[in-house]
Scaffold this motif. Sequence first.
Motif, PDB file in Angstrom:
ATOM      1  N   VAL A 117       0.834  -1.211   0.000  1.00  0.00           N
ATOM      2  CA  VAL A 117       0.000   0.000   0.000  1.00  0.00           C
ATOM      3  C   VAL A 117       0.872   1.267   0.000  1.00  0.00           C
ATOM      4  O   VAL A 117       0.715   2.119  -0.882  1.00  0.00           O
ATOM      5  CB  VAL A 117      -1.025   0.000   1.161  1.00  0.00           C
ATOM      6  N   PRO A 118       1.836   1.413   0.936  1.00  0.00           N
ATOM      7  CA  PRO A 118       2.677   2.617   0.867  1.00  0.00           C
ATOM      8  C   PRO A 118       3.550   2.673  -0.384  1.00  0.00           C
ATOM      9  O   PRO A 118       3.864   3.763  -0.871  1.00  0.00           O
ATOM     10  CB  PRO A 118       3.523   2.556   2.147  1.00  0.00           C
ATOM     11  N   LEU A 119       3.931   1.505  -0.936  1.00  0.00           N
ATOM     12  CA  LEU A 119       4.706   1.531  -2.184  1.00  0.00           C
ATOM     13  C   LEU A 119       3.876   2.210  -3.283  1.00  0.00           C
ATOM     14  O   LEU A 119       4.390   3.043  -4.036  1.00  0.00           O
ATOM     15  CB  LEU A 119       5.105   0.121  -2.625  1.00  0.00           C
ATOM     16  N   GLY A 120       2.592   1.869  -3.342  1.00  0.00           N
ATOM     17  CA  GLY A 120       1.700   2.503  -4.320  1.00  0.00           C
ATOM     18  C   GLY A 120       1.558   3.999  -4.074  1.00  0.00           C
ATOM     19  O   GLY A 120       1.525   4.800  -5.013  1.00  0.00           O
ATOM     20  N   VAL A 121       1.501   4.380  -2.795  1.00  0.00           N
ATOM     21  CA  VAL A 121       1.400   5.813  -2.459  1.00  0.00           C
ATOM     22  C   VAL A 121       2.671   6.537  -2.901  1.00  0.00           C
ATOM     23  O   VAL A 121       2.609   7.630  -3.488  1.00  0.00           O
ATOM     24  CB  VAL A 121       1.165   5.999  -0.940  1.00  0.00           C
ATOM     25  N   ALA A 122       3.839   5.934  -2.648  1.00  0.00           N
ATOM     26  CA  ALA A 122       5.104   6.564  -3.042  1.00  0.00           C
ATOM     27  C   ALA A 122       5.182   6.722  -4.563  1.00  0.00           C
ATOM     28  O   ALA A 122       5.587   7.774  -5.064  1.00  0.00           O
ATOM     29  CB  ALA A 122       6.289   5.735  -2.531  1.00  0.00           C
ATOM     30  N   ARG A 123       4.762   5.679  -5.295  1.00  0.00           N
ATOM     31  CA  ARG A 123       4.749   5.765  -6.766  1.00  0.00           C
ATOM     32  C   ARG A 123       3.860   6.917  -7.237  1.00  0.00           C
ATOM     33  O   ARG A 123       4.243   7.700  -8.103  1.00  0.00           O
ATOM     34  CB  ARG A 123       4.144   4.476  -7.351  1.00  0.00           C
ATOM     35  N   ALA A 124       2.656   6.980  -6.684  1.00  0.00           N
ATOM     36  CA  ALA A 124       1.713   8.025  -7.092  1.00  0.00           C
ATOM     37  C   ALA A 124       2.262   9.404  -6.740  1.00  0.00           C
ATOM     38  O   ALA A 124       2.145  10.356  -7.528  1.00  0.00           O
ATOM     39  CB  ALA A 124       0.360   7.805  -6.413  1.00  0.00           C
ATOM     40  N   ALA A 125       2.889   9.514  -5.562  1.00  0.00           N
ATOM     41  CA  ALA A 125       3.426  10.810  -5.135  1.00  0.00           C
ATOM     42  C   ALA A 125       4.522  11.275  -6.086  1.00  0.00           C
ATOM     43  O   ALA A 125       4.561  12.450  -6.483  1.00  0.00           O
ATOM     44  CB  ALA A 125       3.961  10.708  -3.706  1.00  0.00           C
ATOM     45  N   VAL A 126       5.404  10.337  -6.479  1.00  0.00           N
ATOM     46  CA  VAL A 126       6.490  10.707  -7.396  1.00  0.00           C
ATOM     47  C   VAL A 126       5.918  11.119  -8.752  1.00  0.00           C
ATOM     48  O   VAL A 126       6.376  12.085  -9.366  1.00  0.00           O
ATOM     49  CB  VAL A 126       7.525   9.559  -7.506  1.00  0.00           C
ATOM     50  N   SER A 127       4.878  10.417  -9.218  1.00  0.00           N
ATOM     51  CA  SER A 127       4.303  10.803 -10.515  1.00  0.00           C
ATOM     52  C   SER A 127       3.626  12.169 -10.418  1.00  0.00           C
ATOM     53  O   SER A 127       3.602  12.944 -11.370  1.00  0.00           O
ATOM     54  CB  SER A 127       3.347   9.721 -11.034  1.00  0.00           C
ATOM     55  N   LEU A 128       3.091  12.499  -9.218  1.00  0.00           N
ATOM     56  CA  LEU A 128       2.483  13.824  -9.026  1.00  0.00           C
ATOM     57  C   LEU A 128       3.529  14.936  -9.054  1.00  0.00           C
ATOM     58  O   LEU A 128       3.222  16.080  -9.399  1.00  0.00           O
ATOM     59  CB  LEU A 128       1.715  13.867  -7.705  1.00  0.00           C
ATOM     60  N   MET A 129       4.777  14.601  -8.703  1.00  0.00           N
ATOM     61  CA  MET A 129       5.828  15.621  -8.751  1.00  0.00           C
ATOM     62  C   MET A 129       6.096  16.049 -10.191  1.00  0.00           C
ATOM     63  O   MET A 129       6.405  17.211 -10.447  1.00  0.00           O
ATOM     64  CB  MET A 129       7.095  15.093  -8.072  1.00  0.00           C
ATOM     65  N   ASP A 130       5.947  15.104 -11.138  1.00  0.00           N
ATOM     66  CA  ASP A 130       6.075  15.468 -12.552  1.00  0.00           C
ATOM     67  C   ASP A 130       4.948  16.406 -12.974  1.00  0.00           C
ATOM     68  O   ASP A 130       5.171  17.381 -13.681  1.00  0.00           O
ATOM     69  CB  ASP A 130       6.049  14.208 -13.429  1.00  0.00           C
TER      70      ASP A 130
END
Lengths: 205, 205
Positions: A117-130
């Motif tokens: 679950v947090p791995l998915g959150v980290a992925r989404a957060a990094v994509s939001l930085m773009d």
Amino acid sequence: MLADLSIKDYLAKTASGDPVPGGGSSAALNAALAAALTEMVAQLTIGRKGFEAVDADMRAVAAKAAGLRFSLTADVDRDSDSYAQVLKAFQRPKATEAEKAARTEAVQEAFKQAALVPLGVARAAVSLMDLGRIVIAKGNPNAASDGAAGVLAARMAARTAVYNVRINLRSIKDETFNAELRREADRLEAEAEAKEREALTLMQL
Amino acid sequence: MLADLSIKDYLAKTASGDPVPGGGSSAALNAALAAALTEMVAQLTIGRKGFEAVDADMRAVAAKAAGLRFSLTADVDRDSDSYAQVLKAFQRPKATEAEKAARTEAVQEAFKQAALVPLGVARAAVSLMDLGRIVIAKGNPNAASDGAAGVLAARMAARTAVYNVRINLRSIKDETFNAELRREADRLEAEAEAKEREALTLMQL
């Protein structure tokens, strides 16, 4: 659902001595906040005079960010629920060998979910930085600081979520699973730092 | 009040094309979240066997963090309100010279307030990073990652609030006021980076 609580009540629940919601749900909340702030800048750009050339880009960003906002809001609960599942698995009976084996398997499965679950959150957060970098670079400059706030929220989310991935990996015995998630967590952590720097360099403040 | 909205509704309101709530309120929200996460670690340490030596420290941290949580929750609204006051000042009549002078003074006063609110949030966020370091170093290690999440949330709050101070300073003509706030904003920004590094170094993750 946690996301239906008022901000005041969510904060009070976090502050209490209950183990959830804690850092993991806060990471999902910040990632959802990053999505909302990115959408905001896009919305303050779409249809404005002088921004015709980036209108399509801003519409695409707003749609992507809105989708992430909804899924990340659900992750506020998913993170706390996955922790509850770990506790529940530990409470399974362990009187016989068969029960012990089933309990161990359930505990391991629950820890894997609590890492994913947090791995998915980290992925989404990094994509939001773009997406954040795009709205800072091309969006309404009057809202650039809201875009920067989104990037900073996404970085909090990514870093916190990566910690939570690693904590759960300590209890997982599947070495292949561990190595894969550890590698991705390391990569996401490094990317969060690099993407924050890249986006905030655009801020002349 | 914004803090009475559900998390879902607050996020939707942020995502909309309204100029508030935006980055400034999100900074106050993250500072309040940092306070809540710090309190949580203290609460998960107070009264526990093996932590008798730090019990008084943890009680002091919990009390300070709770006080900051309440004032920072109010700042979520104060930040958005201060922006609304700037818009309201701009709408004052400007038909006569007297009206023009009164309007200019009201606008300047509103911008000063709009700079002072995030300055207070940045100060509180930086002071929460000290409390975060204490709970990571001395508190229940099972909750250390929640303490780290608090430090990361406080750093988001400090950096975002500093941007909002600087944006408002651009519209303020009082050079003494500007120089003083710019100096403090610069100092708080540097401290946020240093204190985050100091606290997260304690995390063996």
